[in-house]
Write a protein that holds these residues in place. Sequence first.
Motif: not given
Length: 252
Positions: A38-41, A43-45, A16-18, A52-54
């Motif tokens: 969540x994402x594996x990396x 995000x900035x901002x 859900x970061x991009x 949640x990193x996952x």
Amino acid sequence: MDPLDYAGRAVVVTGGTRGIGAAVAGAFRAAGADVLVCARTSPSGMPPGDFFRADVRDPAQAAALVEQAVTRYGRLDVLVNNAGGSPEVPAGTASPRLHAKIIELNLTAPLHVSQAANTVMRVQPTGGVILMIGSVSGTRPSPGTAAYGAAKAGLHHLATSLAAEWAPKVRVNSLVVGPVGDQEQSSGAVSTIGRTVPMGRGATAAEVAGACLLLASPLAGYISGASLAVHGGGEWPAYLADLRDTAYRAEK
């Protein structure tokens, strides 16, 4: 009462970061929901409380994601399985490891997260909703991304199976998404999409997000095990190319 008011409801969006995932998360937030992405990396901002990193290919991390949502919000009402994708690679030369990773991300991972979400949703008085972000690649040949298309076909079938198993407390549906032609695409790519899609353009990520809001709402309260086509009318069959061009010229 506004059926699209999500105040007091908790939503998880994987990947859900991009792109589509970010648009879906933003739409639910704008509708009043508490949203964890969540994402594996990292995000900035993005506020730490919203992320949640996952790596949801790992069942333990998928379960931790759902647990984190419940810890933060006390509930989980909507899960949007959006994480996915694939590089373009010929099936004849792609490595077995790449094929396995593509299927793992696009099919097995949504099952992991859905299993964890179901354990929470099924004991809530209001149940819950699970949405799979599928693709037209899973409904027609997908040359260059064969493993991805096969995984998305499996994802659509998975949604129908889970809908049958987990009813009536949990509704499960999939969105069959066509080309998404947002501003970051080149004008040439958008033009190509326009010639193949009856609507004359690709979808925007916001339009896919709007379909998610609808399917997760009480307006879709009796819809489960369904595939909603978000593809602008599909694709013109290649053998109708001449007829299509004639029709366009007549309209102009």
